[in-house]
Design a protein around this motif. Sequence first.
Motif, PDB file in Angstrom:
ATOM      1  N   UNK A   1     -68.315 -59.527  32.764  1.00 17.96           N
ATOM      2  CA  UNK A   1     -69.324 -59.951  32.020  1.00 17.96           C
ATOM      3  C   UNK A   1     -70.239 -61.228  32.307  1.00 17.96           C
ATOM      4  N   UNK A   2     -69.941 -61.508  33.519  1.00 21.92           N
ATOM      5  CA  UNK A   2     -70.790 -62.478  34.311  1.00 21.92           C
ATOM      6  C   UNK A   2     -71.927 -61.929  35.178  1.00 21.92           C
ATOM      7  N   UNK A   3     -73.051 -62.243  35.220  1.00 20.37           N
ATOM      8  CA  UNK A   3     -73.904 -61.655  36.097  1.00 20.37           C
ATOM      9  C   UNK A   3     -74.397 -62.726  37.031  1.00 20.37           C
ATOM     10  N   UNK A   4     -74.892 -62.106  38.246  1.00 18.54           N
ATOM     11  CA  UNK A   4     -74.905 -63.153  39.353  1.00 18.54           C
ATOM     12  C   UNK A   4     -76.143 -63.664  39.062  1.00 18.54           C
ATOM     13  N   UNK A   5     -76.333 -64.933  39.395  1.00 16.60           N
ATOM     14  CA  UNK A   5     -77.481 -65.602  39.010  1.00 16.60           C
ATOM     15  C   UNK A   5     -78.482 -65.751  40.086  1.00 16.60           C
ATOM     16  N   UNK A   6     -79.804 -65.687  39.937  1.00 17.70           N
ATOM     17  CA  UNK A   6     -80.915 -65.714  40.679  1.00 17.70           C
ATOM     18  C   UNK A   6     -80.935 -66.896  41.467  1.00 17.70           C
TER      19      UNK A   6
END
Length: 64
Positions: free
Chosen positions: A13-18
């Motif tokens: 559920x965690x997306x990689x951060x820009x």
Amino acid sequence: MNAAANTTTAHSGLQSLSLSQRLVAGSLALALGLVLLVGTGFAGDYRLHNGAHDTRHAMGFPCH
């Protein structure tokens, strides 16, 4: 049928951060750390100041 073929990958559920989001998070963490370090160093209450002072010495950080 092979059981491995029916498995699905679990997503955390965690997306990689820009890059910009990581820079903002890092800047906020750095600012909070500096506020805590400087705030305890110049605290009016001698117990808070001495506790921070002893902790800095225990970590090998020279402060005077």
